[in-house]
Design a protein around this motif. Sequence first.
Motif, PDB file in Angstrom:
ATOM      1  N   ILE A 261       0.844  -1.211   0.000  1.00 19.84           N
ATOM      2  CA  ILE A 261       0.000   0.000   0.000  1.00 19.84           C
ATOM      3  C   ILE A 261       0.873   1.252   0.000  1.00 19.84           C
ATOM      4  CG2 ILE A 261      -1.574   1.380   1.434  1.00 19.84           C
ATOM      5  CD1 ILE A 261      -3.002  -1.238   2.176  1.00 19.84           C
ATOM      6  N   LEU A 262       1.875   1.267   0.859  1.00 24.18           N
ATOM      7  CA  LEU A 262       2.748   2.442   0.957  1.00 24.18           C
ATOM      8  C   LEU A 262       3.518   2.677  -0.348  1.00 24.18           C
ATOM      9  CD1 LEU A 262       4.012   1.974   4.609  1.00 24.18           C
ATOM     10  CD2 LEU A 262       2.569   3.836   3.774  1.00 24.18           C
ATOM     11  N   ASN A 267       4.266   5.731  -5.394  1.00 21.37           N
ATOM     12  CA  ASN A 267       4.717   5.649  -6.782  1.00 21.37           C
ATOM     13  C   ASN A 267       3.621   5.748  -7.838  1.00 21.37           C
ATOM     14  OD1 ASN A 267       7.424   5.332  -5.971  1.00 21.37           O
ATOM     15  ND2 ASN A 267       7.080   3.159  -5.584  1.00 21.37           N
ATOM     16  N   LYS A 268       2.387   5.406  -7.467  1.00 19.45           N
ATOM     17  CA  LYS A 268       1.301   5.389  -8.466  1.00 19.45           C
ATOM     18  C   LYS A 268       0.187   6.382  -8.161  1.00 19.45           C
ATOM     19  CE  LYS A 268       2.826   1.651 -10.736  1.00 19.45           C
ATOM     20  NZ  LYS A 268       3.293   1.694 -12.118  1.00 19.45           N
ATOM     21  N   CYS A 269       0.015   6.745  -6.880  1.00 22.73           N
ATOM     22  CA  CYS A 269      -1.135   7.567  -6.472  1.00 22.73           C
ATOM     23  C   CYS A 269      -0.759   9.018  -6.212  1.00 22.73           C
ATOM     24  CB  CYS A 269      -1.762   6.994  -5.192  1.00 22.73           C
ATOM     25  SG  CYS A 269      -2.289   5.281  -5.315  1.00 22.73           S
ATOM     26  N   SER A 270       0.503   9.329  -6.295  1.00 18.25           N
ATOM     27  CA  SER A 270       0.988  10.641  -5.861  1.00 18.25           C
ATOM     28  C   SER A 270       2.067  11.164  -6.798  1.00 18.25           C
ATOM     29  CB  SER A 270       1.558  10.537  -4.438  1.00 18.25           C
ATOM     30  OG  SER A 270       0.636   9.944  -3.548  1.00 18.25           O
ATOM     31  N   THR A 271       2.423  12.433  -6.579  1.00 12.62           N
ATOM     32  CA  THR A 271       3.575  13.020  -7.266  1.00 12.62           C
ATOM     33  C   THR A 271       4.495  13.625  -6.207  1.00 12.62           C
ATOM     34  OG1 THR A 271       2.337  15.089  -7.546  1.00 12.62           O
ATOM     35  CG2 THR A 271       2.341  13.564  -9.396  1.00 12.62           C
ATOM     36  N   GLU A 272       5.773  13.671  -6.502  1.00 12.58           N
ATOM     37  CA  GLU A 272       6.743  14.257  -5.562  1.00 12.58           C
ATOM     38  C   GLU A 272       7.166  15.640  -6.035  1.00 12.58           C
ATOM     39  OE1 GLU A 272       9.826  12.007  -3.634  1.00 12.58           O
ATOM     40  OE2 GLU A 272       9.033  10.128  -4.453  1.00 12.58           O
ATOM     41  N   VAL A 277       5.518  14.479  -0.789  1.00  9.21           N
ATOM     42  CA  VAL A 277       4.666  13.575  -1.567  1.00  9.21           C
ATOM     43  C   VAL A 277       3.231  14.092  -1.542  1.00  9.21           C
ATOM     44  CG1 VAL A 277       3.873  11.189  -1.857  1.00  9.21           C
ATOM     45  CG2 VAL A 277       6.163  11.639  -0.911  1.00  9.21           C
ATOM     46  N   PHE A 278       2.654  14.334  -2.729  1.00 13.31           N
ATOM     47  CA  PHE A 278       1.299  14.885  -2.830  1.00 13.31           C
ATOM     48  C   PHE A 278       0.362  13.870  -3.485  1.00 13.31           C
ATOM     49  CE2 PHE A 278       4.040  18.530  -2.423  1.00 13.31           C
ATOM     50  CZ  PHE A 278       3.335  19.359  -1.549  1.00 13.31           C
ATOM     51  N   PHE A 279      -0.655  13.487  -2.717  1.00  7.46           N
ATOM     52  CA  PHE A 279      -1.640  12.486  -3.144  1.00  7.46           C
ATOM     53  C   PHE A 279      -2.604  13.104  -4.156  1.00  7.46           C
ATOM     54  CE2 PHE A 279      -5.655  10.070  -2.222  1.00  7.46           C
ATOM     55  CZ  PHE A 279      -5.197   8.803  -2.536  1.00  7.46           C
TER      56      PHE A 279
END
Length: 290
Positions: A261-262, A267-272, A277-279
């Motif tokens: 999940i983490l 890596n797939k649900c957010s951008t850095e 880290v932004f969901f």
Amino acid sequence: MSAEEKHNCYEGVYFNHFQFYLQKSGEHEAILKSLQNLLPAEFQRIGAGKSSLDVLGVGSGGGELDAQMLSLLQSAFPSVPITADIVEGSSELTDKFKALVAKTPNLEKIQFSWHIMPSEDYEKQVKAKGDLKKFDFIHMIQMIYYVNSLAESIKFHHSLLKTSGSLMIVVEAANSGWDILWKTYKKELCVEKVHEYRSSGEVIAALKDLGLKFEDHAVPNSFDITECFDQSSVTGESLLSFITGRDHFYESFTPEVRAGILELLKNKCSTEKDGRVFFNSNLRCIFVHA
């Protein structure tokens, strides 16, 4: 998200996670910003020539967004009487809504009716009475995840619309972080509060199947989940508990599932950006016409 009591959703500990999530995510602010752009024209269309206006809020939570929408409607039609029927499964959130009404002067003229029950119980009650009160504006904000049948719920609420009325559904966007997470880990997550996850993709497919006319609008949003990757962070665990629908994230899943999940969140649900880290919490606002 909003509440349905039968899934024990927004009561007790989870109520606290929800309040914390709202503070951190900026979700209500993002929705409100979009509604302030979209609703004035929609309200003018709905209310043209009407001598009274009736609103139904389904899963209205603590009423923060309802209060703003009702104020917008009232300012558009200051001399027209307005009623608001509120369906909400959480008694804690309903109490919060009532307190908000009591301290918001411009809502004094609106006649409220409170239905503290899951939306499907309200549906059964209405059908049993056979007395279908019709509405000019019905809204379902972040609650479509909790109904048993998506198509039946949309069909029922659409049947309650008056001529030129509108059903507004706000839901997480297809391919958002929520959509990716909950569909990837459906077996592990869809067990307690949400039994079948839906995004705007499923809602739009249902509307097309029902042959209903609708408009679809983007509601962009993202929020910082950097602390979710620090196991010692209380903020991080509270956010993870809400995001996964579990009271205790670290106790609720095996180490393998937790790690998966983490990794997916990062890596797939957010951008850095700048080490944070932004969901991706994008939503859609869908107007379904009578």
